[in-house]
Design a protein around this motif. Structure first.
Motif, PDB file in Angstrom:
ATOM      1  N   UNK A   2       0.712  -0.837   0.341  1.00 37.29           N
ATOM      2  CA  UNK A   2      -0.152  -0.021   0.290  1.00 37.29           C
ATOM      3  C   UNK A   2       0.874   1.192  -0.384  1.00 37.29           C
ATOM      4  N   UNK A   3       0.631   2.048  -1.217  1.00 37.33           N
ATOM      5  CA  UNK A   3       1.522   3.440  -0.965  1.00 37.33           C
ATOM      6  C   UNK A   3       1.011   4.218  -0.133  1.00 37.33           C
ATOM      7  N   UNK A   4       1.111   4.892   0.579  1.00 38.65           N
ATOM      8  CA  UNK A   4       1.202   5.779   1.673  1.00 38.65           C
ATOM      9  C   UNK A   4       1.809   6.882   1.227  1.00 38.65           C
ATOM     10  N   UNK A   5       2.640   7.644   0.617  1.00 39.00           N
ATOM     11  CA  UNK A   5       3.223   8.819   0.473  1.00 39.00           C
ATOM     12  C   UNK A   5       4.395   8.389  -1.228  1.00 39.00           C
ATOM     13  N   UNK A   6       4.448   9.579  -1.688  1.00 32.73           N
ATOM     14  CA  UNK A   6       5.563   9.873  -2.688  1.00 32.73           C
ATOM     15  C   UNK A   6       6.795  10.498  -2.216  1.00 32.73           C
ATOM     16  N   UNK A   7       7.582  10.171  -2.345  1.00 31.12           N
ATOM     17  CA  UNK A   7       8.940  10.814  -1.954  1.00 31.12           C
ATOM     18  C   UNK A   7       9.567  11.429  -2.989  1.00 31.12           C
ATOM     19  N   UNK A  54      10.726   4.768   5.464  1.00 28.67           N
ATOM     20  CA  UNK A  54       9.600   5.707   4.445  1.00 28.67           C
ATOM     21  C   UNK A  54       9.647   3.979   3.422  1.00 28.67           C
ATOM     22  N   UNK A  55      10.378   3.373   3.341  1.00 33.27           N
ATOM     23  CA  UNK A  55      10.716   2.332   2.167  1.00 33.27           C
ATOM     24  C   UNK A  55       9.603   1.665   1.653  1.00 33.27           C
ATOM     25  N   UNK A  56       8.994   1.086   3.011  1.00 34.21           N
ATOM     26  CA  UNK A  56       8.068   0.611   2.701  1.00 34.21           C
ATOM     27  C   UNK A  56       6.973   0.457   1.906  1.00 34.21           C
ATOM     28  N   UNK A  57       6.447   1.522   2.143  1.00 33.15           N
ATOM     29  CA  UNK A  57       5.352   2.040   2.067  1.00 33.15           C
ATOM     30  C   UNK A  57       5.187   3.671   0.810  1.00 33.15           C
ATOM     31  N   UNK A  90      -1.992   5.407  -7.599  1.00 33.56           N
ATOM     32  CA  UNK A  90      -1.852   4.981  -6.841  1.00 33.56           C
ATOM     33  C   UNK A  90      -3.121   5.035  -5.881  1.00 33.56           C
ATOM     34  N   UNK A  91      -3.433   6.670  -6.002  1.00 33.76           N
ATOM     35  CA  UNK A  91      -4.556   7.530  -5.392  1.00 33.76           C
ATOM     36  C   UNK A  91      -3.742   8.706  -4.580  1.00 33.76           C
ATOM     37  N   UNK A  92      -2.332   8.728  -4.088  1.00 27.59           N
ATOM     38  CA  UNK A  92      -2.031   9.355  -3.331  1.00 27.59           C
ATOM     39  C   UNK A  92      -2.241  10.445  -3.335  1.00 27.59           C
ATOM     40  N   UNK A  98       6.381  13.976   0.341  1.00 27.65           N
ATOM     41  CA  UNK A  98       7.434  14.517   1.024  1.00 27.65           C
ATOM     42  C   UNK A  98       8.699  14.790   0.470  1.00 27.65           C
ATOM     43  N   UNK A  99       9.164  15.475   1.115  1.00 32.69           N
ATOM     44  CA  UNK A  99      10.918  15.240   1.076  1.00 32.69           C
ATOM     45  C   UNK A  99      11.696  15.004   1.896  1.00 32.69           C
ATOM     46  N   UNK A 100      12.543  14.510   1.169  1.00 34.08           N
ATOM     47  CA  UNK A 100      13.423  13.510   1.138  1.00 34.08           C
ATOM     48  C   UNK A 100      15.161  13.996   1.289  1.00 34.08           C
ATOM     49  N   UNK A 101      16.265  14.467   2.288  1.00 36.01           N
ATOM     50  CA  UNK A 101      15.943  13.984   3.508  1.00 36.01           C
ATOM     51  C   UNK A 101      14.945  14.765   4.414  1.00 36.01           C
TER      52      UNK A 101
END
Length: 108
Positions: A2-7, A54-57, A90-92, A98-101
């Motif tokens: 399940x995708x929760x975020x775009x990083x 955050x990798x898993x989702x 994905x519906x995100x 979010x941004x990384x780092x």
């Protein structure tokens, strides 16, 4: 998955020689982009090692360029296409980008 975020990330090259990695050969992210195109690096359903906890989702999208450089207008357009592609699949929502780092709320 399940995708929760775009990083969103920057993929920086070697600033000493201004060499950048080539799109299509950067498997730490799902999608990369630059002024020349959008590149699928890893299938969206596969975990990619781009953002620690955050990798898993999440789906990792990275700009190929040097930190501090001004983004080319075509790169901005290609980045928007990449984000929209993932959002549509994905519906995100924009609030889940979010941004990384840091993986904090983005400026989008």
């Amino acid at each position: 998955q399940k995708v929760e975020n775009i990083i969103l990330h920057d993929v920086s090259g070697n600033p000493a020689n201004r060499r950048l990695p080539k799109g299509g050969n950067i498997p730490n992210y799902h999608i990369t982009f630059d002024k020349d195109g959008v590149y699928l690096e890893s299938p969206l359903g596969r975990r990619a090692p781009h953002a620690a906890a955050f990798n898993a989702n999440s789906i990792g999208i990275a700009h190929i360029g040097f930190e501090g450089d001004t983004l080319d207008p075509k790169a901005i357009e290609n980045g928007a296409k990449a984000v929209k592609f993932v959002m549509d699949r994905t519906g995100v929502t924009a609030h889940q980008i979010l941004t990384y780092p840091g993986a904090g709320p983005s400026a989008t």
